[in-house]
Motif scaffolding. Structure first.
Motif, mmCIF file in Angstrom:
data_model
loop_
_atom_site.group_PDB
_atom_site.id
_atom_site.type_symbol
_atom_site.label_atom_id
_atom_site.label_comp_id
_atom_site.label_asym_id
_atom_site.label_seq_id
_atom_site.Cartn_x
_atom_site.Cartn_y
_atom_site.Cartn_z
ATOM 1 N N LEU A 101 0.840 -1.212 0.000
ATOM 2 C CA LEU A 101 0.000 0.000 0.000
ATOM 3 C C LEU A 101 0.873 1.260 0.000
ATOM 4 C CD1 LEU A 101 -3.078 0.478 0.185
ATOM 5 C CD2 LEU A 101 -2.787 0.820 2.630
ATOM 6 N N TYR A 102 0.436 2.260 -0.748
ATOM 7 C CA TYR A 102 1.217 3.504 -0.843
ATOM 8 C C TYR A 102 1.161 4.273 0.480
ATOM 9 C CZ TYR A 102 2.696 8.115 -2.394
ATOM 10 O OH TYR A 102 3.343 9.312 -2.513
ATOM 11 N N ASN A 103 -0.061 4.497 0.963
ATOM 12 C CA ASN A 103 -0.223 5.252 2.213
ATOM 13 C C ASN A 103 -0.287 4.290 3.398
ATOM 14 O OD1 ASN A 103 -0.521 8.113 1.446
ATOM 15 N ND2 ASN A 103 -2.204 7.283 0.218
ATOM 16 N N ASP A 154 5.415 4.246 -4.731
ATOM 17 C CA ASP A 154 4.186 3.697 -5.311
ATOM 18 C C ASP A 154 4.561 2.378 -5.984
ATOM 19 O OD1 ASP A 154 1.819 3.110 -6.481
ATOM 20 O OD2 ASP A 154 1.681 4.903 -7.735
ATOM 21 N N LYS A 214 2.927 0.180 -7.256
ATOM 22 C CA LYS A 214 2.148 -0.227 -8.434
ATOM 23 C C LYS A 214 2.372 0.719 -9.614
ATOM 24 C CE LYS A 214 -1.348 -2.592 -5.758
ATOM 25 N NZ LYS A 214 -2.763 -2.652 -5.339
ATOM 26 N N SER A 215 3.362 1.595 -9.484
ATOM 27 C CA SER A 215 3.642 2.532 -10.572
ATOM 28 C C SER A 215 4.322 1.791 -11.716
ATOM 29 C CB SER A 215 4.535 3.663 -10.070
ATOM 30 O OG SER A 215 5.804 3.117 -9.729
ATOM 31 N N VAL A 259 -1.150 11.357 -5.297
ATOM 32 C CA VAL A 259 0.053 11.014 -6.057
ATOM 33 C C VAL A 259 -0.154 9.704 -6.821
ATOM 34 C CG1 VAL A 259 2.512 10.442 -5.822
ATOM 35 C CG2 VAL A 259 1.476 12.139 -4.329
ATOM 36 N N ASN A 260 -0.839 8.755 -6.175
ATOM 37 C CA ASN A 260 -1.039 7.446 -6.804
ATOM 38 C C ASN A 260 -2.446 7.295 -7.399
ATOM 39 O OD1 ASN A 260 -2.253 7.477 -4.300
ATOM 40 N ND2 ASN A 260 -1.884 5.311 -3.898
ATOM 41 N N THR A 312 -2.912 4.454 -9.795
ATOM 42 C CA THR A 312 -2.694 3.063 -9.364
ATOM 43 C C THR A 312 -3.523 2.704 -8.134
ATOM 44 O OG1 THR A 312 -0.804 3.758 -8.033
ATOM 45 C CG2 THR A 312 -0.319 2.980 -10.249
ATOM 46 N N ASP A 329 -8.801 3.021 -1.449
ATOM 47 C CA ASP A 329 -7.554 3.653 -0.984
ATOM 48 C C ASP A 329 -7.702 5.172 -0.928
ATOM 49 O OD1 ASP A 329 -6.501 1.115 -1.079
ATOM 50 O OD2 ASP A 329 -5.645 1.372 -3.079
ATOM 51 N N LEU A 359 -8.106 8.307 2.408
ATOM 52 C CA LEU A 359 -7.448 9.605 2.620
ATOM 53 C C LEU A 359 -8.416 10.603 3.251
ATOM 54 C CD1 LEU A 359 -5.535 10.048 -0.780
ATOM 55 C CD2 LEU A 359 -4.540 9.434 1.422
ATOM 56 N N LYS A 373 -6.535 13.295 5.399
ATOM 57 C CA LYS A 373 -5.397 13.633 4.546
ATOM 58 C C LYS A 373 -5.846 14.267 3.227
ATOM 59 C CE LYS A 373 -2.298 10.013 6.234
ATOM 60 N NZ LYS A 373 -1.738 8.681 5.947
#
Lengths: 297, 435
Positions: free
Chosen positions: A133-135, A154, A156-157, B261-262, B265, B270, B274, B279
């Motif tokens: 997970l990114y965050n 990231d 999954k980038s 940012v993502n 993806t 997700d 936020l 956030k």
């Protein structure tokens, strides 16, 4: 009643064979034939009846050659196949050889390595989603806390997606091939190793001169299963990299076929992709059988 | 002994004769009651709705149909599922194979065209010819007509709206307040810039998975309520140009770094995380998302919902929304004399003022009397009620006019548009080619 009489009476055999054949006919052969018909038909949505034959009937098959996403899916599937051979079977072989050489705890390692197989791929996908997970994902938190990265990655980038997609797939099936190879190793007579040890063979020589040659047939089975299995990989990549993310880069033949059929509603094109999968599966398994021929000992 | 036996037999004979006389009268009465029973004979109704497993209104739906069962003695065989493409396919297959339910809660747009065209559902006018009070509590103007033949078939329950959810805690930290009915698009962009400068994500949205809410409003901002649902014939015509402008606005938001940012993806879950993690500041979603905030927000008072700032002919108070689903009675049930009345009563009960109010007081409604606001409304529900009350116009989502194939093609191209891999015009033409 002697044995010859038993084998002359075919009726009992039919009683046992027909239900299984009927089951296969209804749930495998009929859908397969239907799929071929669907691939040349015009079907405007899932659950709707065919509106007739496409004009021209081979329209979907022409589209297969012009579809960029399908080309990506094909390339990724081939890459997955290669990775499967190298990493799934390769790592499984190394682990099997290591476990075969330890005196205690072999059973423990067999269970530990086989365990991912019994967990559903969907659950594994969600698990790895949380790891990547990114965050607040586990991996990013770890890297940030260790100060190895300044910003979250990231995973999954476009830069990392292949690693993120392939790692769980490789990890999941290592245990499967590991168990097959350990069973193959158990079938090698310990007397051969004892004789080699008396002759002064080193550990490496015993592996290369005794173990690997005698494991040849088991390895062939593993490689054939790995190659054909790679064509069917769907669930884990679908849960983790849904809809070909990022930027349509992660499609596999299985995930793209599902997308076209169930999400886009292009049932006839999805059927054409399914045919590609079947043809590839048959061709590649024949090729694998030809390359990895079993030996008579 | 013989005398005793004769006496017993005589008594028994008299008794049997009396019983026969009495029997004839009781047989007559039981025949009468059987006939009465056949008139109101309990029936089993097969019902399919989208109030399946995890639907926010599942409990309300169950309570409503159980009340119907108690009131009528009929049985409801409920085969509801969550609405998705697979569920739609299953419903389609049921109709194709003649296994359609008696009552269906389904989309009233292009998705139900095939049922209408094949005459498998009964129009409200036809039902009213026999039951004049059918759907009498609804405003006829708000009951959507089928795109197939212009007739009305589905009696709506609760409609939907799409609007801007705001995290007021994040906004307060940036020295801002949630947009109001007077906030313009330019002011909204300035707010996003302030939020970004403060280190927050201005807009929580997964362009990879759910770009359609922003598509609707950015397109709406280049048109008006009257023409929002028009479909282009090409990217070069007026509607096509409007769509291209909307898509380019999304690209501008992406280029300005207002999305996560993502965003290319991440999944919808997700990005919404936020919002609840304080956030991100803004997210466009539907009326059904209120439940998400009620379940996941640390403090529901930190959230509000308001109008998406407008520009051009569209006032900020013009909403995307409508009544896209409703109860259909199938021809199969209508032609069955035992089920006809049961089906009509079922729809009447499920669309009564009381039941509709429990399904979503904040939603767009066709009820003549409106819905009854809940007494225990939280901050978000109160804001939603105020927003719908102040709406000056409502337009259905323009994407609903596209086939699922064309829709999928267009939204799959949003990521390519914002990253410059394709142009908005090329994406529109590719979508129309599929259409």
């Amino acid at each position: 009643m002697n044995n010859s009489t038993i084998y002359k009476r075919k009726a009992p055999l039919a009683v046992f064979l027909i239900p299984a054949f009927a089951f296969m006919a209804v749930f495998l052969y009929y859908p397969f034939v239907r799929n071929i018909v669907n691939s040349v038909s015009k079907i405007s949505g899932l659950g709707t009846a065919s509106e007739g034959i496409n004009t021209p009937w081979y329209k979907n098959f022409v589209q297969l050659f012009t579809d960029e996403k399908l080309r990506t899916a094909f390339g990724n599937t081939m890459l997955l196949m290669l990775f499967t051979i190298v990493f799934q079977v390769g790592i499984a072989l190394v682990l099997a050889l290591l476990v075969d050489n330890i005196r205690r705890g072999a059973g423990f390692f067999r269970t530990v390595y086989f365990f991912p197989i019994v967990i559903s791929a969907t659950a594994l996908g969600l698990l790895f989603n949380l790891i990547f997970l990114y965050n607040g994902g586990m991996l990013n938190q770890l890297l940030l806390d260790l100060g190895w990265v300044k910003e979250a990655i990231d995973w999954k980038s476009e830069k990392y997606y292949m690693f993120t997609m392939l790692l769980p797939v490789m990890w999941q099936y290592v245990g499967f091939y590991f168990v097959i190879l350990v069973t193959g190793l158990n079938n090698i007579s310990p007397e051969l190793y004892e004789a080699a040890a008396i002759d002064g063979a080193s550990g490496l020589q015993r592996v290369t001169r005794i173990t690997l040659p005698l494991l040849h047939n088991t390895l062939c089975i593993c490689l054939t299963l790995a190659i054909t299995g790679a064509l069917k990989v769907f669930d884990l990549p679908w849960v983790m990299m849904g809809q070909g993310m990022p930027m349509d880069r992660s499609w596999l033949l299985g995930t793209y076929m599902y997308q076209q059929t169930f999400n886009v509603g292009d049932v006839d094109y999805g059927s054409a992709i399914a045919i590609v999968l079947v043809v590839l599966g048959v061709a590649i398994s024949q090729l694998a059988n030809a390359i990895f021929k079993e030996k008579e000992y | 002994m013989k005398k005793t036996l004769a006496l017993v037999m005589a008594v028994a004979m008299c008794g049997s004769m009396l019983a026969a006389c009495g029997g004839s009268s009781s047989a007559a009465s039981s025949a009468a009651s059987a006939s009465a029973a056949s008139q109101a004979k309990p029936v089993t109704l097969n019902v399919v709705t989208s109030y399946g497993g995890d639907d926010g209104n599942r409990a309300n739906y169950e309570a409503a149909y159980k009340a119907y069962e108690q009131a009528t003695g009929n049985t409801v065989l409920d085969a509801s599922e969550t609405s998705n493409e697979e569920w739609k396919a299953k419903v389609n297959t049921d109709f194709e194979t003649g296994s359609e339910p008696d009552v269906l809660f389904y989309f009233n747009g292009v998705d139900s065209n095939k049922f209408v065209e094949s005459g498998k559902v009964v129009s409200i006018d036809e039902i009213r010819a026999e039951y004049p009070d059918y759907a009498a509590n609804m405003k006829d103007d708000m009951i959507a007509a089928s795109p197939a033949d212009g007739k009305k078939y589905a009696v709506p329950v609760n409609g939907y709206w799409e609007a801007l959810y705001c995290n007021e805690k994040v906004l307060a930290d940036c020295g801002l307040q949630a947009p109001t009915a007077d906030t313009t698009w330019e002011e909204f962009l300035a707010m996003c810039e302030t939020i970004k400068a403060k280190g927050y994500t201005p807009i929580a949205c997964s362009l990879q998975e759910v770009p359609h809410y922003w598509f609707e409003y950015t397109v709406y901002n280049h048109g008006n309520t009257a023409n929002h649902t028009e479909l282009p014939a090409a990217s070069t015509d007026a509607v096509g140009a409007k769509w291209a402008q909307g898509l380019n606005d999304m690209k501008a938001l992406y280029d300005a770094g207002y999305f996560p940012v993502n965003t290319l993806t991440a999944g919808d879950a997700d990005t919404f995380q936020l919002m609840t993690d304080n956030k991100a500041a803004f997210a466009i979603d539907g009326s059904w998302k209120i439940g998400y905030f009620q379940e996941n927000a640390m403090d529901i008072n930190d959230f509000t919902v308001t109008y998406v700032p407008g520009q051009g002919e569209r006032k900020s108070t013009d909403l995307v929304g409508g009544l896209s689903m409703g109860y259909f009675i199938t021809r199969k049930a209508w032609d069955d004399p035992e089920k006809r009345e049961a089906a009509v009563k079922f729809v009447e009960m499920m669309t009564s003022d009381e039941v509709v109010s429990t399904f979503g007081a904040t939603a767009v409604t066709a009820l003549k009397n409106g819905t009854t606001a809940p007494t225990d409304a939280d901050a978000l529900v109160t804001a939603a009620l105020a927003m719908t009350k102040g709406a000056t116009g409502i337009a259905a989502a323009t994407e609903d006019g596209l086939t699922s194939e064309a829709r999928a093609a267009l939204f799959a191209d949003v990521k390519n548009i914002v990253t410059g891999k394709t142009t908005a015009e090329q994406a529109i033409d590719a979508c129309l080619a599929v259409e």
